[in-house]
Design a protein around this motif. Structure first.
Motif, PDB file in Angstrom:
ATOM      1  N   CYS A  30     -15.330  -4.687  20.472  1.00  0.00           N
ATOM      2  CA  CYS A  30     -13.924  -4.889  20.841  1.00  0.00           C
ATOM      3  C   CYS A  30     -13.753  -5.439  22.261  1.00  0.00           C
ATOM      4  O   CYS A  30     -12.917  -6.298  22.497  1.00  0.00           O
ATOM      5  CB  CYS A  30     -13.131  -3.597  20.699  1.00  0.00           C
ATOM      6  N   CYS A  36      -8.963  -8.598  20.735  1.00  0.00           N
ATOM      7  CA  CYS A  36      -8.630  -7.344  21.405  1.00  0.00           C
ATOM      8  C   CYS A  36      -7.553  -7.608  22.464  1.00  0.00           C
ATOM      9  O   CYS A  36      -7.771  -8.316  23.438  1.00  0.00           O
ATOM     10  CB  CYS A  36      -9.864  -6.727  22.050  1.00  0.00           C
ATOM     11  N   CYS A  86      -5.057  -4.761  18.340  1.00  0.00           N
ATOM     12  CA  CYS A  86      -5.806  -5.923  17.859  1.00  0.00           C
ATOM     13  C   CYS A  86      -4.836  -6.951  17.272  1.00  0.00           C
ATOM     14  O   CYS A  86      -3.984  -6.603  16.458  1.00  0.00           O
ATOM     15  CB  CYS A  86      -6.791  -5.446  16.794  1.00  0.00           C
TER      16      CYS A  86
END
Length: 100
Positions: A30, A36, A86
């Motif tokens: 991430c 992200c 996200c």
């Protein structure tokens, strides 16, 4: 924008999220993914430090040091946070922010 809740192991050192069709490590995936958008800490979402450091590379300075500091800050946010925000609405999964 999706919210991916953290799944911590018993020791609290490993943090994973459900990404696309599998679980991935927040620390190794991430933090370096272009999808992200930030880390949820309490009720706030704090933007990903790596994205900010990467955007600032064109302004000069020490890119290695800036990216290292950003990674350390990201780890601190993950320690205190509960989820990743996200922007992968299409479900692509991990996509490196360092490749074009």
């Amino acid at each position: 924008m999706k919210i991916l809740e953290f799944h911590r192991d018993g020791s609290g050192d490993r943090v994973k999220v459900a990404c696309a069709d599998r679980e991935v490590s927040v620390h190794s995936h991430c933090g370096y993914c272009k999808h992200c958008a930030g880390v949820r800490v309490g009720k706030r979402t704090i933007p990903t430090p790596q994205r900010q450091a990467f955007a600032g590379l064109s302004q000069g300075g020490s890119p290695d040091e800036n990216l290292l500091n950003a990674a350390m800050m990201f780890n601190t946010l993950v320690r205190d946070g509960t989820a990743i925000e996200c922007d992968d609405d299409a479900g692509e999964g991990f996509a490196s922010m360092y490749r074009r």
